[in-house]
Enzyme design. Structure first.
Site, PDB file in Angstrom:
ATOM      1  N   LYS A 278       0.840  -1.195   0.000  1.00  0.00           N
ATOM      2  CA  LYS A 278       0.000   0.000   0.000  1.00  0.00           C
ATOM      3  C   LYS A 278       0.880   1.252   0.000  1.00  0.00           C
ATOM      4  CE  LYS A 278      -4.003  -1.834   2.537  1.00  0.00           C
ATOM      5  NZ  LYS A 278      -4.933  -1.752   1.407  1.00  0.00           N
ATOM      6  N   ARG A 352      -9.781 -11.775   2.097  1.00  0.00           N
ATOM      7  CA  ARG A 352     -10.539 -12.902   1.531  1.00  0.00           C
ATOM      8  C   ARG A 352      -9.803 -14.225   1.737  1.00  0.00           C
ATOM      9  NH1 ARG A 352     -10.546 -10.037  -4.247  1.00  0.00           N
ATOM     10  NH2 ARG A 352     -10.651  -8.277  -2.806  1.00  0.00           N
TER      11      ARG A 352
HETATM   12  N1  BES Z   1      -8.159  -3.773   4.113  1.00  0.00           N
HETATM   13  C1  BES Z   1      -8.254  -3.462   2.735  1.00  0.00           C
HETATM   14  C2  BES Z   1      -9.570  -2.784   2.358  1.00  0.00           C
HETATM   15  C3  BES Z   1      -9.782  -1.384   2.879  1.00  0.00           C
HETATM   16  C4  BES Z   1      -9.432  -0.300   2.086  1.00  0.00           C
HETATM   17  C5  BES Z   1     -10.385  -1.170   4.089  1.00  0.00           C
HETATM   18  C6  BES Z   1      -9.676   0.973   2.547  1.00  0.00           C
HETATM   19  C7  BES Z   1     -10.616   0.109   4.561  1.00  0.00           C
HETATM   20  C8  BES Z   1     -10.255   1.182   3.785  1.00  0.00           C
HETATM   21  C9  BES Z   1      -8.162  -4.748   1.909  1.00  0.00           C
HETATM   22  O1  BES Z   1      -7.373  -5.751   2.452  1.00  0.00           O
HETATM   23  C10 BES Z   1      -7.567  -4.382   0.603  1.00  0.00           C
HETATM   24  O2  BES Z   1      -6.421  -4.015   0.569  1.00  0.00           O
HETATM   25  N2  BES Z   1      -8.329  -4.512  -0.469  1.00  0.00           N
HETATM   26  C11 BES Z   1      -7.871  -4.207  -1.785  1.00  0.00           C
HETATM   27  C12 BES Z   1      -8.336  -5.313  -2.692  1.00  0.00           C
HETATM   28  C13 BES Z   1      -7.685  -5.305  -4.061  1.00  0.00           C
HETATM   29  C14 BES Z   1      -6.215  -5.601  -3.926  1.00  0.00           C
HETATM   30  C15 BES Z   1      -8.353  -6.345  -4.933  1.00  0.00           C
HETATM   31  C16 BES Z   1      -8.470  -2.887  -2.206  1.00  0.00           C
HETATM   32  O3  BES Z   1      -9.624  -2.615  -1.908  1.00  0.00           O
HETATM   33  O4  BES Z   1      -7.744  -2.105  -2.831  1.00  0.00           O
HETATM   34 MN    MN Z   2      -5.327  -5.514   1.885  1.00  0.00          MN
END
Ligand code: BES
Ligand code: MN
Ligand code: ZN
Length: 506
Positions: A278, A352
């Site tokens: 991230k 997931r």
């Molecule tokens: N924990 C995050 C989702 C999230 C994003 C929660 C912003 C709260 C605020 C999750 O693990 C994640 O990183 N999801 C990715 C999925 C993608 C890689 C398919 C996302 O949403 O970017």
């Molecule tokens: Mn994530």
């Protein structure tokens, strides 16, 4: 805070502050307030006539009585239009009053039951909403006191009809159990990620189990290996902090005679994204990535305390998503506990992975319904903002009960579709499915994530709640939700279990 039921009229109270409410646009105070107004020599009539106060929701005025009234202050709150007055309106109004009372250093407050006279609410419903709004609004992290303020210590609920006080007391006791559980959820989510580790989550779950009488089991890495939880373990392998798999069970010994409900919550104690790293801004809030798991621990506390007549199981797969020489990588292929192979295309789609193994585990309990809750996708935040969580379900009945629970608690849910096209996006050349489709063509990130989870469910009814936007509040827009952890999901899931126990799914 000590909440007491008192009978008699509010104008007789000698509290530090008494709280009265008005509907919007009333030319004169309604029946319930006019006696108080009289005792105040028409101060409320004057307040309205001045034009300073019209009763719209969120308005607060403070009056300082002279003469006939022993209370030091009168806090007048607006309820908005009479026809729109429901539990949520009263919860918010009570929260506004409590926050003002705290600012005024009030120690003992007394309140009338808002929305009962002429309104749509029963005495019980109003008292419950007031107690809930007050307790939730006055929450502070870890019970810390804001500078120099202790906050009101006593809340007196004035019940006009003595015959109702028993039912009101019972309802308030239940609200106290639920609000205490929400505070637990918020404490977990607010806790810094170096302290809120998987082991800590497990410790709290175990302590709660002792407190309210749940059977709690905690699986460690070796036990997860034996169960073949390759998806969860792949995420966990990059961190120095070992994972845990928490199992909390209410009415475990009556599993045969009662319906089983399994609740599953994502417990990522910190999400860096892993090698699909991230940005600094993206990970700045990721301590709350265990908010789904915290909601399960809180909800299970309440389910136990209220002794709800169902076999309820709470599952929290919990791990850090970190970078190291041992971390899982993009293009790894791992095998989940049901034998399904997963091609890791994005290590940031880790929630997931944890949920996959937990959803498989849920099948052991022969559940009538399984509900999972997770901070799963940024896409859900894009779709719904910090206003509602997304709801996916394979069962209309289960969806209906969850929507009723959302309505009753004010913890909003908005239904989203599980179209087969989303599943298509997860086809892999080297495994049964990918964990993320990549961004080559437009797709629904939230729909695809739910479709991924669905591959690991095998029971009559399943629902998935994506609460990514709901875990923490930046602006404290809802008066009973201070900045920081919201505790979202706790009240919702308790209401859901309650409704199910009452037969709402039939
Ligand atoms: N924990 C995050 C989702 C999230 C994003 C929660 C912003 C709260 C605020 C999750 O693990 C994640 O990183 N999801 C990715 C999925 C993608 C890689 C398919 C996302 O949403 O970017
Ligand atoms: Mn994530
Ligand atoms: Zn995450």
């Amino acid at each position: 805070m000590d909440i007491r039921i008192i009978t008699g009229s509010i104008q007789e109270s000698d509290a530090d502050a008494i709280v009265a409410s008005l509907f919007e646009g009333m030319a004169a105070p309604g029946e319930a307030v006019s006696a108080l107004d009289q005792a105040l020599n028409g101060a409320i009539t004057d307040l309205i006539a001045s034009g300073d106060f019209d009763g719209s929701a969120g308005q607060v005025a403070v009056l300082y009585p002279r003469g006939a009234i022993s209370a030091r202050r009168v806090i007048v709150i607006g309820l908005g239009p009479q026809e729109a007055c429901d539990s949520e309106v009263v919860r918010r109004a009570a929260a506004e009053a409590a926050l003002r009372a705290r600012n005024l250093k009030v120690q003992r407050m007394a309140t009338m039951l808002h929305g009962v006279g002429g309104g749509a609410l029963s005495a019980e419903a109003s008292a419950s909403a007031i107690a809930e709004g007050t307790l939730l609004a006055l929450y502070v992290y870890n019970g810390r006191k804001p500078e120099g303020e202790t906050g009101p210590q006593i809340l007196e609920l004035c019940v006009p009809d003595t015959r109702e006080s028993f039912a009101v007391q019972e309802a308030v006791d239940q609200v106290v159990a639920i609000a205490t559980s929400v505070a637990l959820t918020r404490d977990l989510v607010n806790r810094p990620p170096n302290l809120c580790t998987p082991a800590y989550m497990a410790e709290v779950a175990t302590r709660i189990g002792d407190e309210v009488g749940l059977r709690v089991q905690v699986l460690e890495r070796g036990q997860m290996q034996a169960l073949g939880m390759g998806a969860l373990l792949a995420v966990a392998q990059g961190s120095e902090t070992p994972p845990r798999f928490i199992i909390m069970e209410h009415n475990a010994s009556r599993a045969d005679e009662l319906d089983s409900i399994v609740l599953v919550g994502k417990g990522v104690t910190f999400d860096t994204g892993g090698y699909s790293l991230k940005t600094a801004q993206g990970m700045a809030t990721m301590k709350s990535d265990m908010a789904g798991g915290a909601a399960i621990i809180g909800a299970m506390r309440a389910v136990g305390a209220l002794n709800l007549p169902l076999h309820v199981v709470g599952l929290v797969p919990t791990a850090d998503n970190m970078i190291s020489g041992r971390s899982y990588r993009p293009q790894d292929v791992v095998t989940a506990s049901n034998g399904v192979t997963i091609e890791v295309t994005n290590t940031d789609a880790e929630g997931r992975m944890l949920l996959a193994d937990a959803l498989v585990f849920a099948g052991r309990f022969k559940p009538a319904a399984v509900v999972d809750i997770a901070t799963l996708t940024g896409a859900c935040v894009t779709a719904l903002g910090a206003v509602a969580a997304g709801l996916f379900s394979t069962s209309d009945n289960l969806q209906k009960v969850l929507l009723s629970a959302a309505e009753a608690t004010g913890e909003r849910l908005w239904p989203l579709p599980l179209y087969p096209e989303y599943e298509k996006r997860l086809e892999s050349a080297v495994a049964d499915l990918k964990n993320s489709p990549g961004a080559s063509t437009p797709f629904s990130g939230v729909g695809v994530s739910a479709s991924f989870l669905k591959r690991f469910t095998d029971y009559p009814a399943w629902a998935h709640i994506d609460m990514a936007g709901m875990a923490a509040s930046e602006h404290a827009e809802v008066p009973y939700t201070p900045k920081g952890a919201t505790g979202y999901g706790t009240r919702l899931l308790v209401a859901f279990v309650r409704l199910w126990a009452q037969g709402a799914h039939a």
